[in-house]
Enzyme design. Sequence first.
Site, short mmCIF file in Angstrom:
data_model
loop_
_atom_site.label_atom_id
_atom_site.label_comp_id
_atom_site.label_asym_id
_atom_site.label_seq_id
_atom_site.Cartn_x
_atom_site.Cartn_y
_atom_site.Cartn_z
N CYS A 79 34.57 69.51 -116.58
CA CYS A 79 33.85 68.35 -116.06
C CYS A 79 33.89 68.31 -114.53
CB CYS A 79 34.37 67.08 -116.72
SG CYS A 79 33.23 65.68 -116.59
N HIS A 170 35.21 67.93 -122.31
CA HIS A 170 36.67 67.82 -122.18
C HIS A 170 37.36 68.38 -123.43
CE1 HIS A 170 36.86 65.15 -118.60
NE2 HIS A 170 35.68 64.77 -119.02
N GLU A 172 40.34 69.20 -123.70
CA GLU A 172 41.71 68.69 -123.72
C GLU A 172 41.82 67.35 -124.43
OE1 GLU A 172 39.96 66.77 -120.04
OE2 GLU A 172 39.69 68.66 -121.13
#
Length: 190
Positions: A79, A170, A172
């Site tokens: 991002c 994302h 994560e």
Amino acid sequence: MRIAVLALQGAFIEHENMLRRLGVESFEVRQLSDWQQPKDGLIIPGGESTTQLKLLRDMGLLRPIREAITDGLPVFGTCAGLILLAKGVEGENFERISTMDINVRRNAYGRQLGSFFTTAPMRGVGDAVPMTFIRAPYINSVGEGVDILAQVDGHIVAARQANQLVTSFHPELNDSTAVHAFFLSMIAQS
């Protein structure tokens, strides 16, 4: 293997948690002395790219990070990290890390309300990779030597150029460690 995680702002702890789940040591980079530690790769997290860029300059990290990536240090930007690595950002003309030959449109999916989740294929990673988009950019165009790894609704959302990997989503923030494992495999091959 030891991975540096830029920890000036953004979702750095979530990346550290992913690396821990994969059995990989990481450390946070907040200042130049942190950066000077031995490392096999770097993760630049999502967050606020303008704030991260200001802090990179203020802490004297922008140039050494750029030089390390140019010299071959593997890097993974998500991002805001994608925006910082891009050579071009639509409507902006100022210096970033600027090591990856991509042109990016920031906040391409709108403001916070435009955030969404989907699954899509990502070459080298899987057929149904979980993707969380939060005020996400996408890649408008890529230069020579950039491999497009994933697209959503006709927009490029993941790419690789040599030692550099970027996602506009994302990884994560999901349970799957597949994208991080892909980055670690890039490091092992370098």
